[in-house]
Design a protein around this motif. Structure first.
Motif, PDB file in Angstrom:
ATOM      1  N   VAL A 113       0.814  -1.208   0.000  1.00 29.24           N
ATOM      2  CA  VAL A 113       0.000   0.000   0.000  1.00 29.24           C
ATOM      3  C   VAL A 113       0.851   1.264   0.000  1.00 29.24           C
ATOM      4  O   VAL A 113       0.652   2.166  -0.815  1.00 29.24           O
ATOM      5  N   VAL A 114       1.822   1.314   0.925  1.00 27.09           N
ATOM      6  CA  VAL A 114       2.614   2.543   1.081  1.00 27.09           C
ATOM      7  C   VAL A 114       4.056   2.383   0.604  1.00 27.09           C
ATOM      8  O   VAL A 114       4.818   3.338   0.643  1.00 27.09           O
ATOM      9  N   GLY A 115       4.455   1.193   0.198  1.00 26.71           N
ATOM     10  CA  GLY A 115       5.804   0.972  -0.298  1.00 26.71           C
ATOM     11  C   GLY A 115       6.772   0.589   0.808  1.00 26.71           C
ATOM     12  O   GLY A 115       6.478   0.690   2.003  1.00 26.71           O
ATOM     13  N   PHE A 116       7.957   0.155   0.385  1.00 27.94           N
ATOM     14  CA  PHE A 116       8.945  -0.323   1.345  1.00 27.94           C
ATOM     15  C   PHE A 116       9.512   0.768   2.249  1.00 27.94           C
ATOM     16  O   PHE A 116       9.705   0.516   3.437  1.00 27.94           O
ATOM     17  N   PRO A 117       9.822   1.971   1.747  1.00 29.62           N
ATOM     18  CA  PRO A 117      10.422   2.953   2.647  1.00 29.62           C
ATOM     19  C   PRO A 117       9.573   3.247   3.888  1.00 29.62           C
ATOM     20  O   PRO A 117      10.101   3.327   4.995  1.00 29.62           O
ATOM     21  N   ILE A 118       8.266   3.350   3.717  1.00 32.16           N
ATOM     22  CA  ILE A 118       7.409   3.646   4.861  1.00 32.16           C
ATOM     23  C   ILE A 118       7.152   2.394   5.693  1.00 32.16           C
ATOM     24  O   ILE A 118       7.263   2.414   6.922  1.00 32.16           O
ATOM     25  N   SER A 119       6.830   1.276   5.041  1.00 29.99           N
ATOM     26  CA  SER A 119       6.563   0.051   5.805  1.00 29.99           C
ATOM     27  C   SER A 119       7.832  -0.456   6.490  1.00 29.99           C
ATOM     28  O   SER A 119       7.771  -0.993   7.593  1.00 29.99           O
ATOM     29  N   GLY A 120       8.982  -0.266   5.849  1.00 32.41           N
ATOM     30  CA  GLY A 120      10.245  -0.647   6.486  1.00 32.41           C
ATOM     31  C   GLY A 120      10.535   0.208   7.707  1.00 32.41           C
ATOM     32  O   GLY A 120      11.052  -0.288   8.712  1.00 32.41           O
ATOM     33  N   ALA A 121      10.197   1.487   7.634  1.00 28.83           N
ATOM     34  CA  ALA A 121      10.384   2.355   8.800  1.00 28.83           C
ATOM     35  C   ALA A 121       9.498   1.892   9.950  1.00 28.83           C
ATOM     36  O   ALA A 121       9.929   1.883  11.113  1.00 28.83           O
ATOM     37  N   VAL A 122       8.263   1.498   9.631  1.00 29.88           N
ATOM     38  CA  VAL A 122       7.375   0.966  10.673  1.00 29.88           C
ATOM     39  C   VAL A 122       7.970  -0.308  11.267  1.00 29.88           C
ATOM     40  O   VAL A 122       7.957  -0.505  12.486  1.00 29.88           O
ATOM     41  N   LEU A 123       8.520  -1.174  10.421  1.00 27.03           N
ATOM     42  CA  LEU A 123       9.137  -2.413  10.895  1.00 27.03           C
ATOM     43  C   LEU A 123      10.329  -2.122  11.796  1.00 27.03           C
ATOM     44  O   LEU A 123      10.444  -2.662  12.895  1.00 27.03           O
ATOM     45  N   PHE A 124      11.250  -1.267  11.340  1.00 25.74           N
ATOM     46  CA  PHE A 124      12.444  -0.977  12.138  1.00 25.74           C
ATOM     47  C   PHE A 124      12.086  -0.289  13.453  1.00 25.74           C
ATOM     48  O   PHE A 124      12.629  -0.618  14.505  1.00 25.74           O
ATOM     49  N   TRP A 125      11.155   0.671  13.416  1.00 27.38           N
ATOM     50  CA  TRP A 125      10.761   1.348  14.649  1.00 27.38           C
ATOM     51  C   TRP A 125      10.046   0.374  15.582  1.00 27.38           C
ATOM     52  O   TRP A 125      10.288   0.359  16.789  1.00 27.38           O
ATOM     53  N   GLY A 126       9.150  -0.463  15.030  1.00 30.37           N
ATOM     54  CA  GLY A 126       8.429  -1.426  15.857  1.00 30.37           C
ATOM     55  C   GLY A 126       9.362  -2.432  16.512  1.00 30.37           C
ATOM     56  O   GLY A 126       9.184  -2.797  17.670  1.00 30.37           O
ATOM     57  N   ALA A 127      10.374  -2.875  15.777  1.00 32.25           N
ATOM     58  CA  ALA A 127      11.343  -3.817  16.357  1.00 32.25           C
ATOM     59  C   ALA A 127      12.150  -3.146  17.463  1.00 32.25           C
ATOM     60  O   ALA A 127      12.390  -3.744  18.515  1.00 32.25           O
ATOM     61  N   ALA A 128      12.558  -1.906  17.248  1.00 29.65           N
ATOM     62  CA  ALA A 128      13.311  -1.186  18.288  1.00 29.65           C
ATOM     63  C   ALA A 128      12.448  -1.000  19.530  1.00 29.65           C
ATOM     64  O   ALA A 128      12.914  -1.194  20.658  1.00 29.65           O
ATOM     65  N   TYR A 129      11.183  -0.636  19.335  1.00 25.84           N
ATOM     66  CA  TYR A 129      10.274  -0.445  20.471  1.00 25.84           C
ATOM     67  C   TYR A 129      10.055  -1.764  21.210  1.00 25.84           C
ATOM     68  O   TYR A 129      10.101  -1.812  22.437  1.00 25.84           O
ATOM     69  N   ALA A 130       9.837  -2.846  20.465  1.00 21.32           N
ATOM     70  CA  ALA A 130       9.595  -4.146  21.086  1.00 21.32           C
ATOM     71  C   ALA A 130      10.798  -4.612  21.889  1.00 21.32           C
ATOM     72  O   ALA A 130      10.648  -5.266  22.920  1.00 21.32           O
ATOM     73  N   LEU A 131      11.987  -4.252  21.433  1.00 22.10           N
ATOM     74  CA  LEU A 131      13.203  -4.690  22.119  1.00 22.10           C
ATOM     75  C   LEU A 131      13.658  -3.730  23.209  1.00 22.10           C
ATOM     76  O   LEU A 131      14.723  -3.908  23.789  1.00 22.10           O
ATOM     77  N   GLY A 132      12.852  -2.676  23.471  1.00 18.26           N
ATOM     78  CA  GLY A 132      13.102  -1.865  24.652  1.00 18.26           C
ATOM     79  C   GLY A 132      13.549  -0.441  24.440  1.00 18.26           C
ATOM     80  O   GLY A 132      13.738   0.289  25.405  1.00 18.26           O
ATOM     81  N   SER A 133      13.755   0.001  23.231  1.00 20.53           N
ATOM     82  CA  SER A 133      14.188   1.375  23.004  1.00 20.53           C
ATOM     83  C   SER A 133      12.986   2.301  23.103  1.00 20.53           C
ATOM     84  O   SER A 133      11.946   2.060  22.497  1.00 20.53           O
ATOM     85  N   ARG A 134      13.119   3.387  23.864  1.00 18.33           N
ATOM     86  CA  ARG A 134      11.997   4.296  24.102  1.00 18.33           C
ATOM     87  C   ARG A 134      12.386   5.749  23.840  1.00 18.33           C
ATOM     88  O   ARG A 134      12.080   6.629  24.617  1.00 18.33           O
ATOM     89  N   HIS A 135      13.046   6.035  22.733  1.00 19.24           N
ATOM     90  CA  HIS A 135      13.416   7.402  22.368  1.00 19.24           C
ATOM     91  C   HIS A 135      12.446   7.881  21.289  1.00 19.24           C
ATOM     92  O   HIS A 135      12.551   7.474  20.134  1.00 19.24           O
TER      93      HIS A 135
END
Length: 171
Positions: A113-135
């Motif tokens: 729907v939105v392409g890799f740049p946006i969906s990849g950003a959601v993936l990378f941010w979601g993984a960082a959040y899930a693993l404990g980063s809160r910045h």
């Protein structure tokens, strides 16, 4: 429970690596069956056809399984876990697992729907959040940078087309 049943259970517990051998044989057999079903009616470039690599991998899986089974039956045992500071009796962290699964599923749902740049950003941010980063500022910026860098690397340099979505003309 009889003594015979206890000794049988103890034998299986002492030889539990045979379960891995069974999985390897099944996986190798599946790879070999699929390799045999590969059609050969299309053009072949060079002496090695499309069946060669899957057949080698399937045979290697079966050979490794047989060698491992032989070692286990001769008394070999895997090394006990001890190299990491992990409490093996602690329960699994299901919250982290579910958050990571959510990030991967969001990526899979959004990429078309939105392409890799946006969906990849959601993936990378979601993984960082899930693993404990809160910045709240740094994490999305790094996620967007990694996603755009990955998109440019694959799409422009490696020639692997990724869906660009609305940013396809910009990047």
């Amino acid at each position: 429970m009889t003594t015979q049943a206890r000794s049988r259970r103890s034998w299986w517990r002492d030889h539990s690596e045979l379960g891995i051998c069974a999985v390897l044989v099944a996986l190798g057999g599946l790879v070999l069956v699929d390799a045999i079903r590969i059609p050969t009616d299309f053009a072949q470039r060079g002496p090695v056809g499309p069946k060669a690599v899957p057949v080698v991998v399937g045979v290697a899986l079966v050979v490794v399984a047989v060698l491992l089974a032989r070692d286990v039956l001769r008394g070999g045992r895997g090394e006990a876990e001890g190299g990491e500071d992990v409490d093996l009796s602690a329960p699994a962290d299901w919250r982290t697992v579910l958050l990571l699964c959510g990030a991967f599923l969001a990526n899979a749902a959004l990429i078309g729907v939105v392409g890799f740049p946006i969906s990849g950003a959601v993936l990378f941010w979601g993984a960082a959040y899930a693993l404990g980063s809160r910045h709240p500022v740094r994490d999305p910026l790094i996620a967007a940078g990694l996603s755009v860098l990955t998109f440019v690397l694959f799409n422009n340099l490696l020639g692997v087309p990724l869906p660009g979505g609305p940013l396809v003309g910009v990047l």
